[in-house]
Design an enzyme around this catalytic site. Structure first.
Site, PDB file in Angstrom:
ATOM      1  N   ASN A  13       0.794  -1.189   0.011  1.00  0.00           N
ATOM      2  CA  ASN A  13      -0.096   0.040  -0.091  1.00  0.00           C
ATOM      3  C   ASN A  13       0.981   1.219  -0.099  1.00  0.00           C
ATOM      4  O   ASN A  13       1.227   1.687   1.088  1.00  0.00           O
ATOM      5  CB  ASN A  13      -0.989  -0.052   1.225  1.00  0.00           C
ATOM      6  CG  ASN A  13      -1.680   1.355   1.236  1.00  0.00           C
ATOM      7  OD1 ASN A  13      -1.894   1.948   0.219  1.00  0.00           O
ATOM      8  ND2 ASN A  13      -2.353   1.481   2.241  1.00  0.00           N
ATOM      9  N   TRP A  14       1.140   1.823  -1.214  1.00  0.00           N
ATOM     10  CA  TRP A  14       1.999   3.191  -1.251  1.00  0.00           C
ATOM     11  C   TRP A  14       1.488   4.108  -0.742  1.00  0.00           C
ATOM     12  O   TRP A  14       2.192   5.197  -0.606  1.00  0.00           O
ATOM     13  CB  TRP A  14       2.074   3.398  -2.926  1.00  0.00           C
ATOM     14  CG  TRP A  14       3.055   2.123  -3.507  1.00  0.00           C
ATOM     15  CD1 TRP A  14       3.218   1.087  -3.091  1.00  0.00           C
ATOM     16  CD2 TRP A  14       3.581   2.162  -4.804  1.00  0.00           C
ATOM     17  NE1 TRP A  14       4.132   0.305  -3.970  1.00  0.00           N
ATOM     18  CE2 TRP A  14       4.120   1.171  -5.013  1.00  0.00           C
ATOM     19  CE3 TRP A  14       3.720   3.302  -5.479  1.00  0.00           C
ATOM     20  CZ2 TRP A  14       4.769   0.951  -6.171  1.00  0.00           C
ATOM     21  CZ3 TRP A  14       4.272   3.035  -6.983  1.00  0.00           C
ATOM     22  CH2 TRP A  14       4.902   1.896  -7.312  1.00  0.00           C
ATOM     23  N   LYS A  15       0.337   4.353  -0.325  1.00  0.00           N
ATOM     24  CA  LYS A  15      -0.498   5.448   0.436  1.00  0.00           C
ATOM     25  C   LYS A  15      -0.305   6.664  -0.561  1.00  0.00           C
ATOM     26  O   LYS A  15      -0.224   6.483  -1.642  1.00  0.00           O
ATOM     27  CB  LYS A  15       0.118   5.672   1.740  1.00  0.00           C
ATOM     28  CG  LYS A  15      -0.085   4.445   2.681  1.00  0.00           C
ATOM     29  CD  LYS A  15       0.313   4.406   3.995  1.00  0.00           C
ATOM     30  CE  LYS A  15       0.007   3.247   4.710  1.00  0.00           C
ATOM     31  NZ  LYS A  15       0.098   3.396   6.237  1.00  0.00           N
ATOM     32  N   HIS A  98      -9.556   0.944   4.691  1.00  0.00           N
ATOM     33  CA  HIS A  98      -8.203   1.207   5.494  1.00  0.00           C
ATOM     34  C   HIS A  98      -8.406   2.009   6.612  1.00  0.00           C
ATOM     35  O   HIS A  98      -9.403   3.116   6.644  1.00  0.00           O
ATOM     36  CB  HIS A  98      -7.201   1.896   4.304  1.00  0.00           C
ATOM     37  CG  HIS A  98      -5.776   1.933   4.933  1.00  0.00           C
ATOM     38  ND1 HIS A  98      -5.156   2.704   5.960  1.00  0.00           N
ATOM     39  CD2 HIS A  98      -4.948   0.852   4.835  1.00  0.00           C
ATOM     40  CE1 HIS A  98      -4.098   2.497   6.140  1.00  0.00           C
ATOM     41  NE2 HIS A  98      -3.558   1.254   5.612  1.00  0.00           N
ATOM     42  N   GLU A 100      -6.710   4.323   7.692  1.00  0.00           N
ATOM     43  CA  GLU A 100      -6.558   5.789   7.510  1.00  0.00           C
ATOM     44  C   GLU A 100      -7.498   6.478   6.922  1.00  0.00           C
ATOM     45  O   GLU A 100      -8.167   7.657   7.122  1.00  0.00           O
ATOM     46  CB  GLU A 100      -5.226   5.914   6.655  1.00  0.00           C
ATOM     47  CG  GLU A 100      -4.048   5.861   7.400  1.00  0.00           C
ATOM     48  CD  GLU A 100      -2.832   5.423   6.652  1.00  0.00           C
ATOM     49  OE1 GLU A 100      -1.738   5.195   7.220  1.00  0.00           O
ATOM     50  OE2 GLU A 100      -2.879   5.605   5.324  1.00  0.00           O
ATOM     51  N   GLU A 170      -5.927  -4.785  10.599  1.00  0.00           N
ATOM     52  CA  GLU A 170      -4.827  -3.736  11.005  1.00  0.00           C
ATOM     53  C   GLU A 170      -5.232  -3.321  12.211  1.00  0.00           C
ATOM     54  O   GLU A 170      -5.996  -2.322  12.312  1.00  0.00           O
ATOM     55  CB  GLU A 170      -5.142  -2.681   9.843  1.00  0.00           C
ATOM     56  CG  GLU A 170      -4.756  -2.981   8.288  1.00  0.00           C
ATOM     57  CD  GLU A 170      -5.058  -1.729   7.790  1.00  0.00           C
ATOM     58  OE1 GLU A 170      -3.897  -1.287   6.976  1.00  0.00           O
ATOM     59  OE2 GLU A 170      -5.719  -0.977   7.476  1.00  0.00           O
ATOM     60  N   GLY A 176       1.659   2.692  10.828  1.00  0.00           N
ATOM     61  CA  GLY A 176       2.615   3.808  10.844  1.00  0.00           C
ATOM     62  C   GLY A 176       3.247   4.472  12.162  1.00  0.00           C
ATOM     63  O   GLY A 176       3.752   5.549  12.188  1.00  0.00           O
ATOM     64  N   SER A 216       2.424  -2.649  10.244  1.00  0.00           N
ATOM     65  CA  SER A 216       3.764  -2.332  10.390  1.00  0.00           C
ATOM     66  C   SER A 216       4.679  -3.578  10.067  1.00  0.00           C
ATOM     67  O   SER A 216       5.643  -3.978  10.856  1.00  0.00           O
ATOM     68  CB  SER A 216       4.255  -1.656  11.643  1.00  0.00           C
ATOM     69  OG  SER A 216       3.700  -0.287  11.696  1.00  0.00           O
ATOM     70  N   GLY A 237       2.818  -1.297   4.086  1.00  0.00           N
ATOM     71  CA  GLY A 237       2.925   0.233   3.998  1.00  0.00           C
ATOM     72  C   GLY A 237       4.370   0.659   3.745  1.00  0.00           C
ATOM     73  O   GLY A 237       4.865   0.377   2.762  1.00  0.00           O
ATOM     74  N   GLY A 238       5.209   1.072   4.775  1.00  0.00           N
ATOM     75  CA  GLY A 238       6.490   1.657   4.382  1.00  0.00           C
ATOM     76  C   GLY A 238       7.503   0.878   3.565  1.00  0.00           C
ATOM     77  O   GLY A 238       8.324   1.502   2.780  1.00  0.00           O
TER      78      GLY A 238
END
Length: 255
Positions: A13-15, A98, A100, A170, A176, A216, A237-238
């Site tokens: 997930n590149w966000k 998601h 977010e 999640e 994050g 994460s 994510g990251g």
């Protein structure tokens, strides 16, 4: 539960990251590192990057997904994208619900369910996200909350349509933040999700559904998390923006 009954899937997930040119560069860097993966590999990119990512991924084993879609086919919804619009680009997957989107943009269990319905009706496969806040975990209501989110999101989804859904657990407190649920904690909630699916659709459907962990997961903790019997992959994510780290996670899922 027998993990041989279902396929591990690692989805990035590149966000809100990467321009189209940067997306092309990143996909091209990832491709050779994951070409022999024995698991599903997906990159979910910003809307503006979809065309570039699809072109870069052409002929590879990387599927491309979007990060959200609206429940209506068209209309006065400024800034939104419909599922049909996504399908027209060639996209195969979409993330729905998601944390977010729920936290920053007012997404609710009801709107998540409506978006899932729209995505399935358009032929997309869905990565459905569920999970709790830290306060909810501390109150001891994680299991009930996640079961409720799962039931509402799957409302009206048939047993056949369930085959096009991946569920991602999640824990919102781990998104994050650098915090990660322990492998045992992650597996416990993934097992609750699977048990909820079993009650709704039967044991065979529960055995077959892929349930990811999305809090994460990184190159260092992926192997331990993916060794758990009910953790079938990751929503990353990251680490999905770092080709070597993402490839390491894919490698862990391919064992």
């Amino acid at each position: 539960m027998n993990k041989k009954l279902r396929k591990a899937v690692i989805a990035g997930n590149w966000k809100m990251n990467k321009t189209p040119a940067e997306a092309t560069e990143l996909i091209n860097a990832i491709k050779p590192l994951v070409k022999d993966a024995d698991c599903g590999v997906i990159a979910c990119v910003p809307y503006i990057d979809l065309s570039a990512a699809l072109e870069a991924a052409k002929g590879s084993n990387i599927g491309i997904g979007a990060q959200n879609c609206h429940w209506e086919k068209s209309g006065a919804f400024t800034g939104e994208i419909s599922a049909d619009m996504l399908v027209s680009t060639g996209v195969q997957y979409v993330i729905i619900g998601h944390s977010e989107r729920r936290t920053y943009f007012g997404e609710t269990d009801v709107t998540v369910s409506k978006r899932v319905r729209a995505a399935l009706d358009s032929g997309l496969s869905v990565i459905l996200c569920v999970g709790e806040y830290l306060e909810q975990r501390e109150q001891g209501i994680t299991d009930e909350l996640v079961a409720m989110q799962t039931k509402i999101a799957l409302g009206g989804v048939s047993k056949d349509e369930l085959k096009k859904i991946i569920i991602a657990y999640e824990p919102i407190w781990a998104i994050g933040t650098g915090k990660t649920a322990t492998a045992a904690q992650a597996n416990e909630v993934c097992a609750v999700i699977r048990a909820t699916v079993a009650k709704l659709y039967g044991t065979a459907s529960a055995d077959a559904i892929t349930i990811q962990y999305g809090g994460s997961m990184n190159a260092k903790n992926a192997a331990e998390l993916l060794d758990q019997p009910d953790v079938d992959g990751g929503l990353i994510g990251g680490a999905s923006l770092k080709p070597a780290d993402f490839a390491e996670i894919v490698k862990a899922a391919s064992r």
